[in-house]
Design a protein around this motif. Structure first.
Motif, PDB file in Angstrom:
ATOM      1  N   GLU A 149      37.838  42.423  38.351  1.00  0.00           N
ATOM      2  CA  GLU A 149      38.224  42.502  39.763  1.00  0.00           C
ATOM      3  C   GLU A 149      39.273  41.444  40.073  1.00  0.00           C
ATOM      4  O   GLU A 149      39.158  40.307  39.632  1.00  0.00           O
ATOM      5  N   GLY A 150      40.262  41.826  40.878  1.00  0.00           N
ATOM      6  CA  GLY A 150      41.263  40.862  41.329  1.00  0.00           C
ATOM      7  C   GLY A 150      42.291  40.545  40.260  1.00  0.00           C
ATOM      8  O   GLY A 150      42.419  41.234  39.232  1.00  0.00           O
ATOM      9  N   ASN A 151      43.011  39.448  40.525  1.00  0.00           N
ATOM     10  CA  ASN A 151      44.076  39.031  39.613  1.00  0.00           C
ATOM     11  C   ASN A 151      44.140  37.506  39.578  1.00  0.00           C
ATOM     12  O   ASN A 151      45.161  36.901  39.861  1.00  0.00           O
ATOM     13  N   ASP A 152      43.006  36.896  39.234  1.00  0.00           N
ATOM     14  CA  ASP A 152      42.941  35.446  39.154  1.00  0.00           C
ATOM     15  C   ASP A 152      42.375  35.026  37.807  1.00  0.00           C
ATOM     16  O   ASP A 152      42.292  35.833  36.877  1.00  0.00           O
ATOM     17  N   GLU A 153      41.995  33.742  37.713  1.00  0.00           N
ATOM     18  CA  GLU A 153      41.495  33.231  36.435  1.00  0.00           C
ATOM     19  C   GLU A 153      40.206  33.925  36.006  1.00  0.00           C
ATOM     20  O   GLU A 153      39.986  34.163  34.808  1.00  0.00           O
ATOM     21  N   LEU A 154      39.351  34.260  36.972  1.00  0.00           N
ATOM     22  CA  LEU A 154      38.099  34.934  36.630  1.00  0.00           C
ATOM     23  C   LEU A 154      38.352  36.345  36.098  1.00  0.00           C
ATOM     24  O   LEU A 154      37.699  36.779  35.142  1.00  0.00           O
ATOM     25  N   SER A 155      39.293  37.058  36.709  1.00  0.00           N
ATOM     26  CA  SER A 155      39.615  38.398  36.204  1.00  0.00           C
ATOM     27  C   SER A 155      40.257  38.311  34.819  1.00  0.00           C
ATOM     28  O   SER A 155      40.023  39.173  33.968  1.00  0.00           O
ATOM     29  N   ALA A 156      41.065  37.260  34.600  1.00  0.00           N
ATOM     30  CA  ALA A 156      41.640  37.060  33.261  1.00  0.00           C
ATOM     31  C   ALA A 156      40.537  36.778  32.248  1.00  0.00           C
ATOM     32  O   ALA A 156      40.577  37.261  31.109  1.00  0.00           O
ATOM     33  N   MET A 179      44.982  42.119  25.444  1.00  0.00           N
ATOM     34  CA  MET A 179      46.245  41.937  26.159  1.00  0.00           C
ATOM     35  C   MET A 179      46.061  40.857  27.216  1.00  0.00           C
ATOM     36  O   MET A 179      45.123  40.905  28.010  1.00  0.00           O
ATOM     37  N   LYS A 180      46.948  39.887  27.231  1.00  0.00           N
ATOM     38  CA  LYS A 180      46.844  38.768  28.175  1.00  0.00           C
ATOM     39  C   LYS A 180      47.163  39.248  29.581  1.00  0.00           C
ATOM     40  O   LYS A 180      48.126  39.949  29.820  1.00  0.00           O
ATOM     41  N   ARG A 181      46.332  38.864  30.531  1.00  0.00           N
ATOM     42  CA  ARG A 181      46.493  39.272  31.927  1.00  0.00           C
ATOM     43  C   ARG A 181      47.325  38.229  32.661  1.00  0.00           C
ATOM     44  O   ARG A 181      46.991  37.053  32.669  1.00  0.00           O
ATOM     45  N   GLU A 182      48.421  38.688  33.288  1.00  0.00           N
ATOM     46  CA  GLU A 182      49.297  37.782  34.025  1.00  0.00           C
ATOM     47  C   GLU A 182      48.667  37.427  35.379  1.00  0.00           C
ATOM     48  O   GLU A 182      48.144  38.289  36.080  1.00  0.00           O
ATOM     49  N   ILE A 183      48.725  36.151  35.738  1.00  0.00           N
ATOM     50  CA  ILE A 183      48.135  35.679  36.986  1.00  0.00           C
ATOM     51  C   ILE A 183      49.238  35.089  37.849  1.00  0.00           C
ATOM     52  O   ILE A 183      49.929  34.156  37.438  1.00  0.00           O
ATOM     53  N   SER A 184      49.419  35.641  39.058  1.00  0.00           N
ATOM     54  CA  SER A 184      50.419  35.095  39.970  1.00  0.00           C
ATOM     55  C   SER A 184      49.857  33.843  40.632  1.00  0.00           C
ATOM     56  O   SER A 184      48.653  33.691  40.806  1.00  0.00           O
ATOM     57  N   LYS A 185      50.765  32.931  41.005  1.00  0.00           N
ATOM     58  CA  LYS A 185      50.325  31.657  41.581  1.00  0.00           C
ATOM     59  C   LYS A 185      49.573  31.853  42.886  1.00  0.00           C
ATOM     60  O   LYS A 185      48.600  31.151  43.173  1.00  0.00           O
ATOM     61  N   ARG A 186      50.003  32.806  43.691  1.00  0.00           N
ATOM     62  CA  ARG A 186      49.342  32.984  44.989  1.00  0.00           C
ATOM     63  C   ARG A 186      47.936  33.540  44.843  1.00  0.00           C
ATOM     64  O   ARG A 186      47.118  33.426  45.751  1.00  0.00           O
ATOM     65  N   ASN A 187      47.632  34.184  43.691  1.00  0.00           N
ATOM     66  CA  ASN A 187      46.292  34.704  43.450  1.00  0.00           C
ATOM     67  C   ASN A 187      45.428  33.742  42.667  1.00  0.00           C
ATOM     68  O   ASN A 187      44.277  34.054  42.362  1.00  0.00           O
ATOM     69  N   SER A 188      45.975  32.578  42.337  1.00  0.00           N
ATOM     70  CA  SER A 188      45.210  31.599  41.574  1.00  0.00           C
ATOM     71  C   SER A 188      44.026  31.087  42.383  1.00  0.00           C
ATOM     72  O   SER A 188      44.072  31.000  43.611  1.00  0.00           O
TER      73      SER A 188
END
Length: 437
Positions: A201-208, A1-10
Motif C-alpha cells: 500500500e502507498g509509495n513510502d518506505e513501508l511499501s518498499a 524490482m526496486k520500488r521508487e519512493i518520492s520525497k513527498r511520500n517519504s
C-alpha cells in the motif's frame, strides 16, 4: 524490482507534516480555549457571584479565627498569620473608623499614629467583625480571579496537548495498522506459505519494504521449487541409470554362467561370450562414469570463474581439437566460425568438459553420413556456438540416458551462460552462449 519512493511520500516528510498540523491544531485549540476562559473570567469577575461567594467564605473564616483565637484589632501578629494562610487575600482592619491594620503595609505599629480614617468606596466590600477589644470593620480584597486564571491556563495547556496527541495518533493510525498487517503477513510466510502475497500500500518506505518482502518471497519460492525439481530430477536420473545398469549386469551374469559352467558349444561361441562380456563391461563403465559425473556436478554449488580472456583464445583451440577428433571418426565437419569482439569469464575445466560431452554425444547419437555443422553465434551481450547434426536411429531405447546434455546445461548455467537444446524432426541442435565482458 526496486520500488521508487518520492520525497513527498517519504515517512519522514509525512511525519513532519503531521507534526506541523498537530502543532497548528494545538495552537488553535489553545487560542479558542484562552478566549473562552477570558469570557468565563469576565462573567465571574469582580462584583459577580463567584467573587461574592469567595469573599463570604474568607470573611466567615476570619470571624471564626478571631473568635477562636480571641484576636484583638491591634493583634497584628495573629492577623498577619491568618493572611499568610490565605495568600490571595489583602486585609485592612478599622477600629473606630481609624485604620489599625493593613496587610499590605509593613509598619503595622505606625498606622495608629498616622490616624488614617476609613473611606468607604463603592467598589470595596466592608464587613463588621467582633474583635476581642470590641467591634471593628474589615475591608477584604481577594485575588480570586488570579486563582481562576491559573486554573484556566493549566486546563488550556493540558487540553491543547491532548489535541496535539489526538491529531498525531489519528494521523499515524493507518501507518500503524499497515505495520500490524505486515507483521501478521510475515508470520504467515514464516509458517511456510510462500504463495501468500504481501500487501503493498502507498509509495513510502513501508511499501518498499513490503515490495522487497514480496520479491524475496517469490525468489525464495522459485529457489525452493528449483531445488525440488533438481532433487526430483536427480532421483529420476539415478532411477533411470539404475535401470540401465541392470540390463548389462544381467547379461554379464548370463555370459559368466555360460563360461563358468562350460555350456558353450565350441571355441567360437566361447569367444563370442568373451566379447559380449567385454562389451557389457564397457557399457557398465560408461554408465558408472556418467553416474559419478552427474552426482559430482549436482553437489557443486558454485564455480570460480577465471579472469576475462579473449573469446577466440578460450574456445577456438578446443573447437579445432573437436573437429579433428570427429573427422578421425569418419564425420564430415562444416564450420562457420567468425571473429567475436569481446572477452568472456569462464572456468577452463568446465569448458573442456562441455566440449568433451558435446563430442561424445555427436559420436554416439549423430548420423555419420550427414555433416556436423558448427557455427559462431554473437549477440550484443553474449556469444557462443551452435552445434547441429542429424540424429542416428538408436538400436535400443536405453542407449540414450540424456545425462551428458544435462551436465552441459548445468555447467553452462554455473558459468552464468545459457544452453538451449532444440530437436526438429531428425535434426538436433544445441546452442551454448556465454556473457561477454
Amino acid at each position: 524490482m526496486k520500488r521508487e519512493i518520492s520525497k513527498r511520500n517519504s515517512i519522514y516528510v509525512r511525519l513532519l507534516k503531521l507534526l506541523a498540523l498537530a502543532v497548528a491544531a494545538a495552537a488553535v485549540s489553545f487560542f479558542l480555549l484562552w478566549h473562552a476562559g477570558r469570557a468565563v473570567i469576565h462573567v465571574f469577575g469582580r462584583g459577580g457571584v463567584y467573587w461574592e461567594q469567595a469573599n463570604e467564605r474568607y470573611i466567615e473564616d476570619l470571624r471564626q479565627y478571631v473568635k477562636d483565637e480571641k484576636v484583638s484589632s491591634s493583634d497584628t501578629e495573629k492577623l498577619t498569620l491568618w493572611v499568610k494562610r490565605h495568600k490571595p487575600v489583602s486585609l485592612q482592619v478599622y477600629k473606630d473608623d481609624i485604620l489599625v491594620y493593613d496587610s499590605a503595609y509593613p509598619f503595622y505599629d505606625r498606622l495608629k499614629e498616622e490616624n488614617i480614617h476609613v473611606d468607604y468606596y463603592d467598589w470595596a466590600t466592608y464587613y463588621e467583625i467582633e474583635f476581642s477589644d470590641g467591634q471593628g470593620v474589615a475591608a477584604m480584597q481577594g485575588f480570586h480571579l488570579y486563582q481562576l486564571y491559573n486554573a484556566f491556563v493549566i486546563s488550556e495547556i493540558v487540553l491543547s496537548f491532548l489535541v496535539f496527541v489526538a491529531v498525531v495518533m489519528f494521523g499515524i493510525r493507518s501507518t500503524m495498522r499497515y505495520i500490524r498487517t505486515l507483521s501478521e503477513e510475515i508470520e504467515i510466510l514464516e509458517g511456510g506459505n510462500l504463495d501468500y502475497v504481501i500487501t503493498v500500500e502507498g509509495n513510502d518506505e513501508l511499501s518498499a519494504l513490503a515490495q522487497g518482502l514480496n520479491d524475496m518471497r517469490v525468489s525464495f519460492r522459485e529457489q525452493v521449487e528449483k531445488e525440488a525439481r533438481l532433487v526430483n530430477g536427480h532421483k529420476k536420473m539415478v532411477t533411470a541409470l539404475s535401470h540401465d545398469l541392470r540390463t548389462p549386469m544381467t547379461s554379464l551374469l548370463i555370459y559368466s554362467e555360460i563360461l563358468g559352467s562350460r555350456k558353450y558349444k565350441d571355441e567360437r561361441q566361447f569367444w563370442e561370450c568373451v566379447d559380449k562380456i567385454a562389451e557389457k563391461t564397457r557399457r557398465l563403465k560408461h554408465l558408472t562414469d556418467h553416474l559419478f559425473e552427474y552426482s559430482l556436478l549436482s553437489e557443486e554449488s558454485e564455480v570460480e570463474l577465471e579472469a576475462p580472456a579473449e573469446f577466440r583464445d578460450i574456445f577456438y583451440d578446443l573447437l579445432s581439437e573437436m573437429c579433428g577428433c570427429l573427422e578421425q571418426k569418419g564425420f564430415q565437419v562444416k564450420t562457420s566460425l567468425t571473429g567475436v569482439e569481446g572477452k568472456a569469464a569462464v572456468n577452463s575445466e568446465y569448458v573442456m568438459r562441455i566440449c568433451d560431452n558435446i563430442t561424445s554425444n555427436i559420436l554416439k547419437y549423430a548420423e555419420p553420413s550427414q555433416p556436423v555443422n558448427i557455427e559462431t553465434i554473437c549477440y550484443d551481450t553474449e556469444a557462443g556456438f551452435l552445434f547441429r547434426n542429424q540424429k542416428r536411429k538408436l538400436e535400443r531405447k536405453e542407449d540414450s540416458s540424456q545425462i551428458g546434455v544435462q551436465n552441459i546445461i548445468s555447467m553452462v548455467e554455473k558459468m552464468k551462460g545459457r544452453c538451449e537444446v532444440t530437436e526438429e524432426g531428425e535434426w538436433y541442435e544445441i546452442r551454448v552462449l556465454f556473457p561477454l565482458v
